[in-house]
Design a protein around this motif. Structure first.
Motif, PDB file in Angstrom:
ATOM      1  N   VAL A 101       0.900  -1.001   0.151  1.00 27.21           N
ATOM      2  CA  VAL A 101       0.082  -0.035   0.286  1.00 27.21           C
ATOM      3  C   VAL A 101       0.981   1.405  -0.043  1.00 27.21           C
ATOM      4  O   VAL A 101       2.029   1.523   0.695  1.00 27.21           O
ATOM      5  CB  VAL A 101      -1.047   0.000   1.424  1.00 27.21           C
ATOM      6  N   ASP A 102       0.245   2.146  -0.768  1.00 26.16           N
ATOM      7  CA  ASP A 102       1.532   3.249  -1.095  1.00 26.16           C
ATOM      8  C   ASP A 102       1.127   4.622   0.317  1.00 26.16           C
ATOM      9  O   ASP A 102       1.022   5.423  -0.032  1.00 26.16           O
ATOM     10  CB  ASP A 102       1.381   4.549  -2.539  1.00 26.16           C
ATOM     11  N   ALA A 103       1.884   3.821   1.225  1.00 30.86           N
ATOM     12  CA  ALA A 103       0.822   4.439   2.444  1.00 30.86           C
ATOM     13  C   ALA A 103       1.783   4.509   3.590  1.00 30.86           C
ATOM     14  O   ALA A 103       2.690   2.877   3.655  1.00 30.86           O
ATOM     15  CB  ALA A 103      -0.444   4.641   2.649  1.00 30.86           C
ATOM     16  N   PRO A 104       2.528   5.165   4.294  1.00 30.92           N
ATOM     17  CA  PRO A 104       3.303   5.193   5.687  1.00 30.92           C
ATOM     18  C   PRO A 104       2.392   3.607   6.733  1.00 30.92           C
ATOM     19  O   PRO A 104       1.250   4.496   6.526  1.00 30.92           O
ATOM     20  CB  PRO A 104       3.644   6.586   6.060  1.00 30.92           C
ATOM     21  N   ALA A 105       3.351   3.464   7.681  1.00 31.52           N
ATOM     22  CA  ALA A 105       2.697   2.188   8.090  1.00 31.52           C
ATOM     23  C   ALA A 105       2.040   3.207   9.785  1.00 31.52           C
ATOM     24  O   ALA A 105       0.643   2.649   9.954  1.00 31.52           O
ATOM     25  CB  ALA A 105       3.633   1.937   8.867  1.00 31.52           C
ATOM     26  N   SER A 106       2.156   4.529  10.200  1.00 29.97           N
ATOM     27  CA  SER A 106       1.699   5.215  10.819  1.00 29.97           C
ATOM     28  C   SER A 106       0.095   5.510   9.912  1.00 29.97           C
ATOM     29  O   SER A 106      -0.430   6.466  10.543  1.00 29.97           O
ATOM     30  CB  SER A 106       2.398   6.548  11.523  1.00 29.97           C
ATOM     31  N   ASP A 107      -0.333   5.900   8.744  1.00 31.75           N
ATOM     32  CA  ASP A 107      -1.502   5.989   8.320  1.00 31.75           C
ATOM     33  C   ASP A 107      -2.095   5.368   9.110  1.00 31.75           C
ATOM     34  O   ASP A 107      -4.204   5.064   9.059  1.00 31.75           O
ATOM     35  CB  ASP A 107      -1.707   5.856   6.837  1.00 31.75           C
ATOM     36  N   PHE A 108      -1.900   3.512   9.510  1.00 30.30           N
ATOM     37  CA  PHE A 108      -3.222   2.886  10.336  1.00 30.30           C
ATOM     38  C   PHE A 108      -3.835   3.675  11.741  1.00 30.30           C
ATOM     39  O   PHE A 108      -5.162   3.730  11.632  1.00 30.30           O
ATOM     40  CB  PHE A 108      -2.232   1.688  11.487  1.00 30.30           C
TER      41      PHE A 108
END
Length: 467
Positions: free
Chosen positions: A12-19
């Motif tokens: 997924v093209d997103a930083p993990a912190s977007d969790f």
């Protein structure tokens, strides 16, 4: 009581912190909410671009739990309501906390990252101390069909004394690629199921919670019966209602509606055939047992010679749907006066149904667990004892004529069995002999010379000497 969720959002093209957006909880700010008997905290041990872990910690005060009236479950000794595992092990309290903390996430909503909420993401879940009535094997059986890789390890009573064996707890680790909403709903339902000891009174509103959280997965789960009964504290009438509603929400008849292109649908032919048999009998007072959404009821109301139609179902939701389908409130007064709705189970004696001209079980028996079939026979043929009973059920031999139906599959995900012609005859003849009825068999749909009709019908008539 402790639980963690972790992801690296791989692929997924997103930083993990977007969790944190998905959980609606800011990684930079620990949060807490009050629950019965304590507090539920959410915080993040790690939140980087590469990996993010969210932790749920419950602080339970056993005395506060008892004072709230929610901690009085029997624990086997006098002080059990105070001295127990609730502060330390996952239970229905944790499920309640998940529902409070992550309600929006459980519904699959995330306005900030809607595309992420809709995607399956890699997830790792760890519950270090989970009471598991059934052991690690049951944890595997409940989570694995949902797409999880399950590592459930029994926790020893004392690591220093192996001879003491294992406790009733497991150290549970789940990994898989799923939507976060699905993962949360799996935990919300299955944690209290594995614990099998809810800390609060279970009433009919729990059925709504189970159906809502189980939408899309529970209806097809191979252990849905066990899950429903445990979640609803082994209250059979609630579990039966939940299973009926799950079948309505998730189950679709897989193949039988249009067996031949351009032909009348099998559902329509079955309905008109049953109505024709009732006209042949001259029945004036009729019960449709397990009426569902009322398709047959609507057909019967068209006949002005029928004086009373009683529509019964174990599911209140089905009866509401039937009223809506029939436009009950807008029916002419005379037609509405001929129609009565009753919530009733086909496996329980109901004196309100006694003395009718005819009762119909149209595509109902195959939804009943085989051990409950004798109870169905007693309630219908002994307690209600109508002048005639019509039973229709799928003919399993005909299933080979449906190209879209895989070998060994039933036509509907809620079917508990499907009978061959010989099996149906054996059951029907046995019931007729036991309760002083005669029985004859008729086909519904095209009667294939090799495998018979798609639906088989049995017409039972009460013997003259038994009237």
């Amino acid at each position: 009581m402790f639980l963690t969720f972790a992801t690296d959002l791989a692929g997924v093209d997103a930083p993990a912190s977007d969790f944190g957006f998905l959980l609606h909880k800011n990684p930079a700010r620990p949060q807490a909410v009050e629950i019965t008997g304590g507090l539920a905290h959410v915080f993040y041990p790690e939140a980087t671009d590469q990996r993010c872990t969210a932790a749920v910690l419950l602080e339970i005060d056993p005395i506060a739990l008892v004072r709230s009236g929610r901690g009085k479950a029997a624990e086997g000794f006098t002080l059990g309501q105070y001295v127990n595992d609730r502060p330390y092990a996952a239970s229905s309290l944790l499920a309640v906390a998940l529902g409070k903390l992550f309600r929006t996430a459980m519904n699959g909503r995330c306005d900030a990252r809607p595309e992420l909420a809709a995607r399956a993401i890699p997830l790792e879940i760890h519950v270090p101390a989970l009471p598991c009535s059934g052991g690690a094997e049951l944890a595997e059986q409940l989570f694995a069909p949902l797409g999880w890789t399950v590592d459930a390890r029994p926790v020893p009573l004392d690591p220093e004394i192996p001879d003491w064996g294992f406790s009733r707890y497991v150290d549970l680790r789940l990994s898989g690629v799923l939507r976060l909403a699905d993962a949360l709903n799996h935990l919300y339902v299955l944690l209290p199921v594995l614990d099998d000891a809810k800390h609060y009174w279970v009433a009919s509103d729990e059925v709504d919670k189970l159906v809502r959280a189980g939408e899309g997965w529970l209806g097809a789960h191979p252990f849905k019966d066990l899950i429903s009964h445990r979640y609803l504290a082994h209250r059979r009438y609630l579990a039966d209602t939940a299973l009926e509603r799950l079948a309505e929400a998730d189950g679709v008849e897989l193949v039988e509606e249009t067996p031949v292109e351009g032909s009348v649908s099998l559902a329509d032919e079955r309905r008109t055939t049953v109505a024709g048999v009732l006209r042949e009998l001259g029945a004036r007072r009729i019960a449709d047992l397990g009426c569902g959404e009322g398709a047959l009821v609507g057909e019967l109301l068209k006949d002005p010679m029928i004086g009373e139609v009683i529509a019964t179902d174990v599911s209140a939701r089905a009866l509401i749907a039937a009223k809506r389908r029939l436009h009950y409130d807008d029916l002419p007064d005379r037609r509405r006066e001929r129609l009565r709705f009753l919530q009733s189970s086909v496996t329980y004696a109901d004196q309100r149904l006694a003395g009718l001209d005819a009762a119909v079980l149209m595509e109902v028996v195959e939804h009943v667990d085989p051990p409950r079939l004798p109870a169905l026979a007693r309630s219908v043929f002994q307690t209600a004892r109508p002048g005639a009973v019509i039973v229709t059920t799928p003919n399993s031999e005909y299933n080979v004529r449906f190209p879209s139906l895989a070998a060994g599959r039933y036509r509907h995900p809620d079917h508990r069995f499907e009978w061959t012609r010989e099996e149906f005859r054996t059951w029907a003849v046995g019931v007729a002999d036991r309760y002083a009825y005669t029985v004859e068999f008729r086909p519904v749909g095209p009667d294939d010379p090799e495998v018979g009709p798609p639906t088989q019908l049995a017409l039972f008539r009460l013997r003259e000497e038994a009237r």
